[in-house]
Write a protein that holds these residues in place. Structure first.
Motif, mmCIF file in Angstrom:
data_model
loop_
_atom_site.group_PDB
_atom_site.id
_atom_site.type_symbol
_atom_site.label_atom_id
_atom_site.label_comp_id
_atom_site.label_asym_id
_atom_site.label_seq_id
_atom_site.Cartn_x
_atom_site.Cartn_y
_atom_site.Cartn_z
ATOM 1 N N SER A 61 0.856 -1.195 0.000
ATOM 2 C CA SER A 61 0.000 0.000 0.000
ATOM 3 C C SER A 61 0.886 1.237 0.000
ATOM 4 O O SER A 61 2.074 1.162 0.339
ATOM 5 N N CYS A 62 0.276 2.354 -0.334
ATOM 6 C CA CYS A 62 1.007 3.612 -0.201
ATOM 7 C C CYS A 62 1.253 3.894 1.281
ATOM 8 O O CYS A 62 2.276 4.471 1.656
ATOM 9 N N THR A 63 0.313 3.448 2.111
ATOM 10 C CA THR A 63 0.493 3.586 3.560
ATOM 11 C C THR A 63 1.787 2.891 3.986
ATOM 12 O O THR A 63 2.570 3.438 4.772
ATOM 13 N N PHE A 88 -5.209 12.489 3.334
ATOM 14 C CA PHE A 88 -5.679 11.192 3.825
ATOM 15 C C PHE A 88 -4.968 10.889 5.145
ATOM 16 O O PHE A 88 -3.818 11.295 5.354
ATOM 17 N N THR A 90 -3.379 8.447 6.482
ATOM 18 C CA THR A 90 -2.103 7.747 6.666
ATOM 19 C C THR A 90 -0.879 8.608 6.345
ATOM 20 O O THR A 90 0.236 8.225 6.685
ATOM 21 N N ASP A 159 4.128 12.516 -0.711
ATOM 22 C CA ASP A 159 2.955 11.651 -0.714
ATOM 23 C C ASP A 159 2.328 11.823 -2.094
ATOM 24 O O ASP A 159 1.541 12.740 -2.340
ATOM 25 N N ALA A 161 0.460 9.558 -3.508
ATOM 26 C CA ALA A 161 -0.546 8.485 -3.583
ATOM 27 C C ALA A 161 -1.390 8.640 -4.840
ATOM 28 O O ALA A 161 -1.718 7.661 -5.506
ATOM 29 N N GLN A 162 -1.749 9.881 -5.161
ATOM 30 C CA GLN A 162 -2.656 10.140 -6.290
ATOM 31 C C GLN A 162 -1.895 10.520 -7.556
ATOM 32 O O GLN A 162 -2.503 10.957 -8.527
ATOM 33 N N SER A 183 0.273 5.185 -4.667
ATOM 34 C CA SER A 183 -0.749 4.180 -4.323
ATOM 35 C C SER A 183 -1.303 3.484 -5.563
ATOM 36 O O SER A 183 -1.530 4.119 -6.599
ATOM 37 N N LYS A 188 -7.411 4.404 -7.319
ATOM 38 C CA LYS A 188 -6.380 5.146 -8.051
ATOM 39 C C LYS A 188 -6.408 4.798 -9.549
ATOM 40 O O LYS A 188 -7.010 3.819 -9.961
ATOM 41 N N HIS A 194 -5.103 -3.295 -3.770
ATOM 42 C CA HIS A 194 -4.384 -2.466 -2.807
ATOM 43 C C HIS A 194 -2.895 -2.737 -2.982
ATOM 44 O O HIS A 194 -2.455 -3.873 -2.848
ATOM 45 N N TYR A 327 -11.504 16.324 2.021
ATOM 46 C CA TYR A 327 -11.300 15.478 3.162
ATOM 47 C C TYR A 327 -11.856 16.181 4.390
ATOM 48 O O TYR A 327 -11.874 17.420 4.397
HETATM 49 C C1 LIG Z 1 -2.997 11.431 -0.163
HETATM 50 C C2 LIG Z 1 -3.033 9.967 0.191
HETATM 51 N N1 LIG Z 1 -2.068 9.452 0.966
HETATM 52 C C3 LIG Z 1 -2.050 8.146 1.288
HETATM 53 C C4 LIG Z 1 -3.025 7.286 0.843
HETATM 54 C C5 LIG Z 1 -2.974 5.845 1.244
HETATM 55 O O1 LIG Z 1 -2.876 4.992 0.142
HETATM 56 P P1 LIG Z 1 -3.137 3.425 0.289
HETATM 57 O O2 LIG Z 1 -4.608 3.223 0.336
HETATM 58 O O3 LIG Z 1 -2.509 2.825 -0.942
HETATM 59 O O4 LIG Z 1 -2.463 2.958 1.527
HETATM 60 C C6 LIG Z 1 -4.060 7.776 0.039
HETATM 61 C C7 LIG Z 1 -5.132 6.883 -0.431
HETATM 62 O O5 LIG Z 1 -6.203 7.282 -0.801
HETATM 63 C C8 LIG Z 1 -4.068 9.157 -0.310
HETATM 64 O O6 LIG Z 1 -5.017 9.680 -1.097
#
Ligand SMILES: Cc1ncc(COP(=O)(O)O)c(C=O)c1O
Length: 393
Positions: A61-63, A88, A90, A159, A161-162, A183, A188, A194, A327
């Motif tokens: 995951s990106c997390t 987000f 995380t 980050d 992710a997007q 991510s 995405k 995931h 958000y």
């Molecule tokens: C800005 C941002 N950071 C982190 C994440 C976490 O990504 P993941 O769901 O792959 O862990 C997201 C997911 O939507 C995100 O939009």
């Protein structure tokens, strides 16, 4: 039998190329399902080529990529990490998990990205890193942030992710800072259900990144024949992506350019569809600064106020169209207050969070569906809104 509701337009539908099941069958026939199989290696090589980066570690995951970043930078109690509150969860938990304090800085009203002009005043002797978030796949001002990071010897962790397939002055998002996190979640542009990638741009972090992502062992060096047995050498966790998930990802990565192009056409359709409404001061459209080549990850509108935003979402729901807000700022959440610190005013964050609405956007949406959404929004505007006396910022 499942009856498909063809009149409802969902907010998101994960894209499938049609070649994923064949790839998964191939992984099964190779009898290597966990991390480090042939699909993981192919995806990694392609990502390193497309991103033009020294190391792209596939993770679940990106997390996971953000958590790995925090581990790699050895941030801990007493350390501060600057980030937007408009993100987000995380982005923050990755650093809070290590005991560091997220310091929330306000965003720019145009891109909704971390406001680079406010970052310097948030830097203290405890600051260790800056974590810009490329909202909607539109780049932050990375030149300004990189200069600050250099001047104060801070790590820059993107980050992204997007941000898959988006660039800043020609450079892929995720490759400007020391580390970048992308991510492949089902929401995405490119997905394997995931998954994610940690982009390691600082070559000094490469060896350790591999170890930390592989449960703290030097197994990768062993497989490359660099050591004669593998052992526990550091902290770490099971962050790597399974080969089954990498098999799903492989055809998606191969199609990433056409996926992006297709989404851009949908995005442009929305954008021109709302040009008149913006001119009349009824709403504001996304802003793409010079030098940012975006990936059409999402299309959003900024409404005049929260009531107008909520009314729009409710009326679209009546028209069988699923639109959402985005958000709830982290500084306003219970854990954000407990683990984070707010730097100065977050007025733009609060304001934008109240007024933003995300419209349905997925690869495979037809121009006819986009038109239906545009018509429904315009109808709602005509019925219930008055032009603002001042333009919608
Ligand atoms: C800005 C941002 N950071 C982190 C994440 C976490 O990504 P993941 O769901 O792959 O862990 C997201 C997911 O939507 C995100 O939009």
């Amino acid at each position: 039998m499942r009856i498909l509701d063809t009149t409802h337009i969902p907010f998101n539908r994960p894209y499938v190329t049609g070649r994923e099941l064949d790839a998964i069958a191939e992984a099964v026939s190779q009898a290597h399902l966990s991390a480090g199989g042939s699909f993981s290696n192919r995806c990694r090589a392609l990502l390193e080529e497309v991103l033009n980066c020294p190391m792209a570690l596939l993770v679940h995951s990106c997390t996971a990529a953000l958590e790995l970043s925090a581990l790699l930078l050895e941030v801990g109690p007493g350390d501060e990490v600057i980030m937007p509150s408009y993100t987000f969860v995380t982005t923050a938990t990755a650093f809070a998990l290590r005991g560091a304090t997220p310091v929330f800085v306000d965003i720019r009203p145009d891109t909704l990205n971390l406001n680079e002009n406010l970052v310097e005043s948030a830097i203290t002797e405890r600051t260790r890193a800056i974590v810009p978030v490329h909202y909607a796949g539109v780049a932050c001002d990375m030149s300004a942030l990189a200069q600050l990071a250099d001047a104060y010897s801070l790590a820059l962790v993107e980050d992204a992710a997007q941000g898959m397939c988006a660039t800043y002055n020609g450079q892929p998002l995720g490759t400007v800072g020391a580390l970048g996190a992308i991510s492949f979640h089902e929401t995405k542009n490119v997905t394997c259900g995931h998954g994610g990638v940690l982009v390691v741009n600082d070559e000094q972090l490469m060896t350790r990144a591999e170890v930390l992502s592989d449960k703290g062992t030097n197994r990768s060096s062993f497989f490359r024949g660099q050591v004669d047995k593998y052992t526990w050498t550091d902290v770490g966790s099971a962050y790597a992506l399974s080969d089954l998930a990498a098999a799903f990802l492989w055809p998606q990565l191969q199609e990433s350019a056409s996926i992006t192009e297709n989404r851009r056409q949908l995005w442009n359709e929305y954008h021109s569809g709302f040009a008149d409404a913006e001119r009349e001061g009824l709403l504001r459209r996304p802003v793409i600064p010079d030098g940012c080549d975006h990936n059409a990850h999402m299309y959003y509108l900024i409404m005049p106020d929260r009531a107008a935003r909520d009314r729009l979402i409710a009326e679209l729901e009546q028209a069988r169209i699923n639109a959402v807000f985005h958000y709830i700022p982290l500084h306003s959440s219970p854990a954000g207050r407990r683990y984070g610190r707010t730097h100065a005013s977050l007025a733009v964050t609060d304001d934008m969070s109240d007024r933003l609405v995300r419209l349905p956007m997925w690869n495979g949406m037809t121009p006819a569906l986009i038109d239906r959404v545009i018509d429904a929004v315009v109808k709602t505007l005509g019925r219930s809104l008055r032009p603002m006396s001042v333009p919608v910022r």
